[in-house]
Each structure stands twice: as C-alpha cells, then as structure tokens.
Design a protein around this motif. Structure first.
Motif, PDB file in Angstrom:
ATOM      1  N   ARG A 187       6.867  43.793  33.330  1.00 36.96           N
ATOM      2  CA  ARG A 187       7.992  43.883  32.397  1.00 36.96           C
ATOM      3  C   ARG A 187       7.562  43.450  31.009  1.00 36.96           C
ATOM      4  NH1 ARG A 187      10.775  38.848  31.735  1.00 36.96           N
ATOM      5  NH2 ARG A 187      12.572  40.047  31.147  1.00 36.96           N
ATOM      6  N   LYS A 188       8.472  43.553  30.073  1.00 36.68           N
ATOM      7  CA  LYS A 188       8.233  43.114  28.693  1.00 36.68           C
ATOM      8  C   LYS A 188       8.746  41.686  28.524  1.00 36.68           C
ATOM      9  CE  LYS A 188       7.379  47.209  26.424  1.00 36.68           C
ATOM     10  NZ  LYS A 188       5.984  47.438  26.482  1.00 36.68           N
ATOM     11  N   VAL A 189       8.098  40.956  27.634  1.00 33.45           N
ATOM     12  CA  VAL A 189       8.486  39.583  27.326  1.00 33.45           C
ATOM     13  C   VAL A 189       8.549  39.447  25.807  1.00 33.45           C
ATOM     14  CG1 VAL A 189       7.736  37.172  27.414  1.00 33.45           C
ATOM     15  CG2 VAL A 189       7.482  38.619  29.416  1.00 33.45           C
ATOM     16  N   TRP A 235       3.038  29.887  15.748  1.00 33.71           N
ATOM     17  CA  TRP A 235       3.093  31.322  15.496  1.00 33.71           C
ATOM     18  C   TRP A 235       1.760  31.978  15.865  1.00 33.71           C
ATOM     19  CZ3 TRP A 235       5.267  35.566  15.763  1.00 33.71           C
ATOM     20  CH2 TRP A 235       4.937  36.691  15.006  1.00 33.71           C
ATOM     21  N   ALA A 236       0.645  31.328  15.533  1.00 30.93           N
ATOM     22  CA  ALA A 236      -0.677  31.866  15.881  1.00 30.93           C
ATOM     23  C   ALA A 236      -0.848  31.958  17.400  1.00 30.93           C
ATOM     24  CB  ALA A 236      -1.781  31.002  15.274  1.00 30.93           C
ATOM     25  N   MET A 237      -0.329  30.971  18.130  1.00 26.83           N
ATOM     26  CA  MET A 237      -0.403  31.009  19.600  1.00 26.83           C
ATOM     27  C   MET A 237       0.377  32.215  20.141  1.00 26.83           C
ATOM     28  SD  MET A 237       0.263  27.099  20.678  1.00 26.83           S
ATOM     29  CE  MET A 237      -1.053  25.960  20.956  1.00 26.83           C
ATOM     30  N   ALA A 238       1.560  32.431  19.610  1.00 26.69           N
ATOM     31  CA  ALA A 238       2.380  33.565  20.052  1.00 26.69           C
ATOM     32  C   ALA A 238       1.679  34.884  19.758  1.00 26.69           C
ATOM     33  CB  ALA A 238       3.747  33.511  19.384  1.00 26.69           C
ATOM     34  N   GLN A 239       1.068  34.975  18.578  1.00 29.04           N
ATOM     35  CA  GLN A 239       0.345  36.203  18.223  1.00 29.04           C
ATOM     36  C   GLN A 239      -0.848  36.427  19.151  1.00 29.04           C
ATOM     37  OE1 GLN A 239      -0.115  35.096  14.005  1.00 29.04           O
ATOM     38  NE2 GLN A 239       0.776  37.107  13.537  1.00 29.04           N
ATOM     39  N   GLU A 240      -1.521  35.352  19.527  1.00 28.67           N
ATOM     40  CA  GLU A 240      -2.659  35.465  20.447  1.00 28.67           C
ATOM     41  C   GLU A 240      -2.199  36.001  21.796  1.00 28.67           C
ATOM     42  OE1 GLU A 240      -6.327  35.434  22.226  1.00 28.67           O
ATOM     43  OE2 GLU A 240      -5.838  35.310  20.096  1.00 28.67           O
ATOM     44  N   LEU A 241      -1.066  35.525  22.274  1.00 23.99           N
ATOM     45  CA  LEU A 241      -0.544  36.015  23.554  1.00 23.99           C
ATOM     46  C   LEU A 241      -0.107  37.473  23.448  1.00 23.99           C
ATOM     47  CD1 LEU A 241       1.386  32.842  24.695  1.00 23.99           C
ATOM     48  CD2 LEU A 241      -0.746  33.749  25.654  1.00 23.99           C
ATOM     49  N   GLU A 242       0.416  37.860  22.295  1.00 25.22           N
ATOM     50  CA  GLU A 242       0.801  39.257  22.078  1.00 25.22           C
ATOM     51  C   GLU A 242      -0.441  40.154  22.114  1.00 25.22           C
ATOM     52  OE1 GLU A 242       3.742  41.630  19.110  1.00 25.22           O
ATOM     53  OE2 GLU A 242       2.243  40.354  18.122  1.00 25.22           O
ATOM     54  N   ARG A 243      -1.534  39.691  21.512  1.00 24.60           N
ATOM     55  CA  ARG A 243      -2.788  40.460  21.523  1.00 24.60           C
ATOM     56  C   ARG A 243      -3.375  40.529  22.929  1.00 24.60           C
ATOM     57  NH1 ARG A 243      -3.575  38.116  16.429  1.00 24.60           N
ATOM     58  NH2 ARG A 243      -4.496  36.246  17.286  1.00 24.60           N
ATOM     59  N   LYS A 244      -3.267  39.438  23.645  1.00 21.81           N
ATOM     60  CA  LYS A 244      -3.925  39.324  24.949  1.00 21.81           C
ATOM     61  C   LYS A 244      -3.214  40.082  26.068  1.00 21.81           C
ATOM     62  CE  LYS A 244      -6.035  35.727  27.770  1.00 21.81           C
ATOM     63  NZ  LYS A 244      -6.302  34.308  27.892  1.00 21.81           N
ATOM     64  N   TYR A 245      -1.882  40.164  26.002  1.00 22.99           N
ATOM     65  CA  TYR A 245      -1.126  40.749  27.108  1.00 22.99           C
ATOM     66  C   TYR A 245      -0.267  41.928  26.665  1.00 22.99           C
ATOM     67  CZ  TYR A 245      -2.428  36.535  29.584  1.00 22.99           C
ATOM     68  OH  TYR A 245      -3.146  35.523  30.171  1.00 22.99           O
ATOM     69  N   GLU A 246      -0.498  43.044  27.325  1.00 22.64           N
ATOM     70  CA  GLU A 246       0.363  44.206  27.108  1.00 22.64           C
ATOM     71  C   GLU A 246       1.754  43.827  27.611  1.00 22.64           C
ATOM     72  OE1 GLU A 246       0.777  48.574  29.063  1.00 22.64           O
ATOM     73  OE2 GLU A 246      -1.245  47.883  28.647  1.00 22.64           O
ATOM     74  N   GLY A 247       2.756  44.193  26.868  1.00 24.18           N
ATOM     75  CA  GLY A 247       4.117  43.857  27.286  1.00 24.18           C
ATOM     76  C   GLY A 247       4.692  42.649  26.575  1.00 24.18           C
ATOM     77  N   VAL A 248       3.877  41.943  25.780  1.00 24.26           N
ATOM     78  CA  VAL A 248       4.371  40.780  25.036  1.00 24.26           C
ATOM     79  C   VAL A 248       4.668  41.192  23.597  1.00 24.26           C
ATOM     80  CG1 VAL A 248       3.801  38.492  24.120  1.00 24.26           C
ATOM     81  CG2 VAL A 248       3.166  39.087  26.454  1.00 24.26           C
ATOM     82  N   ALA A 253       5.837  39.440  20.029  1.00 20.40           N
ATOM     83  CA  ALA A 253       6.013  38.159  19.335  1.00 20.40           C
ATOM     84  C   ALA A 253       6.710  38.396  18.001  1.00 20.40           C
ATOM     85  CB  ALA A 253       4.662  37.483  19.119  1.00 20.40           C
ATOM     86  N   ARG A 254       7.691  37.555  17.716  1.00 17.21           N
ATOM     87  CA  ARG A 254       8.437  37.639  16.453  1.00 17.21           C
ATOM     88  C   ARG A 254       8.532  36.246  15.853  1.00 17.21           C
ATOM     89  NH1 ARG A 254      14.121  39.292  17.364  1.00 17.21           N
ATOM     90  NH2 ARG A 254      14.110  39.575  15.132  1.00 17.21           N
ATOM     91  N   GLU A 255       8.405  36.190  14.542  1.00 22.05           N
ATOM     92  CA  GLU A 255       8.620  34.932  13.831  1.00 22.05           C
ATOM     93  C   GLU A 255       9.961  35.031  13.120  1.00 22.05           C
ATOM     94  OE1 GLU A 255       6.522  32.033  10.514  1.00 22.05           O
ATOM     95  OE2 GLU A 255       5.909  34.124  10.616  1.00 22.05           O
ATOM     96  N   LEU A 256      10.790  34.023  13.295  1.00 23.22           N
ATOM     97  CA  LEU A 256      12.090  33.975  12.628  1.00 23.22           C
ATOM     98  C   LEU A 256      12.173  32.675  11.846  1.00 23.22           C
ATOM     99  CD1 LEU A 256      14.350  35.116  15.593  1.00 23.22           C
ATOM    100  CD2 LEU A 256      13.757  36.449  13.597  1.00 23.22           C
ATOM    101  N   SER A 257      12.259  32.799  10.531  1.00 24.21           N
ATOM    102  CA  SER A 257      12.354  31.617   9.681  1.00 24.21           C
ATOM    103  C   SER A 257      13.819  31.211   9.527  1.00 24.21           C
ATOM    104  CB  SER A 257      11.758  31.907   8.307  1.00 24.21           C
ATOM    105  OG  SER A 257      12.013  30.828   7.429  1.00 24.21           O
ATOM    106  N   VAL A 258      14.065  29.907   9.571  1.00 22.20           N
ATOM    107  CA  VAL A 258      15.431  29.417   9.359  1.00 22.20           C
ATOM    108  C   VAL A 258      15.871  29.624   7.910  1.00 22.20           C
ATOM    109  CG1 VAL A 258      15.404  27.766  11.265  1.00 22.20           C
ATOM    110  CG2 VAL A 258      14.657  27.032   8.993  1.00 22.20           C
TER     111      VAL A 258
END
Length: 115
Positions: free
Chosen positions: A28-30, A47-60, A62-67
């Motif tokens: 599934r997608k995450v 944010w860099a960790m999230a981007q790394e997981l997006e690169r590493k796994y198909e289906g991920v 990652a979005r950054e949302l600033s307050v």
C-alpha cells in the motif's frame, strides 16, 4: 505441493527479499507528513529522514508542512500539535521531535506491509 514445501518456498522468498535478490513491492501507499516551523534547528533533520524513506521505498510519499502556512496551521490545530518537528504517518501523530531513524523506518515498513 505439500505443506513443508510451501513453508520452504515462503522462507526462501523472505530470505531472497532480505538479501536484495528480489524487489519488494509494498502492499500500500504511506503518507509521511513532517510538521515544521521556520527557524527550528531539528526540523531539517526530520524532513531529511522522511525524504530518505521516500527515496528508499516505493509507495512512500513525504510532505513537509510548515506551521507558517495556512495548511500547516490547519494540520497542527487538527492534531493539537504544540511542538516541531512532529511526524505524522497516514494522518496519525507518530513522533514528536527527531525520531531514531531505525524506529522511523520500522514503522514505515510496518505501514507498507513489509514487516
């Protein structure tokens, strides 16, 4: 095929996937959302960790949302977020602050159906 042979084949496929001999397709997608704030020294790390997981796994995804943006403010209010970085996985708060990368990756793999 008898039960023992099915168990052997399943185990062999698991070992081949772990060894990188077979491509693992996620079930599934995450969606990972990293809630950040301007000037936060820890937010770029999360944010860099999230981007790394997006690169590493198909289906991920990652979005950054600033307050500092209306969308980020809405998301922070929706989840009662009081500190940054805060990481949501599939619209659920999973981490406040910078997580241990191995634990972050484990939770993402679990959501992908790979664990």
């Amino acid at each position: 095929m008898d039960e023992l042979e099915m168990i052997r084949r399943k185990k062999m496929l698991e070992l081949m996937k772990k060894a990188g001999m077979m491509e693992v397709k996620p079930k599934r997608k995450v969606v990972i959302e990293v809630i950040t704030s301007p000037g936060c020294p820890y937010c770029p790390i999360a944010w860099a960790m999230a981007q790394e997981l997006e690169r590493k796994y198909e289906g991920v995804i990652a979005r950054e949302l600033s307050v500092a943006t209306p969308e980020g403010q809405r998301k922070a209010m929706e989840h009662n977020i009081m500190g940054t970085p805060t990481i949501l996985i599939d619209n659920r708060v999973e981490f406040i602050g910078v997580p241990n990368f191995a634990e972050f990756e484990r939770r993402v793999r679990e959501k992908l159906g790979l664990e």
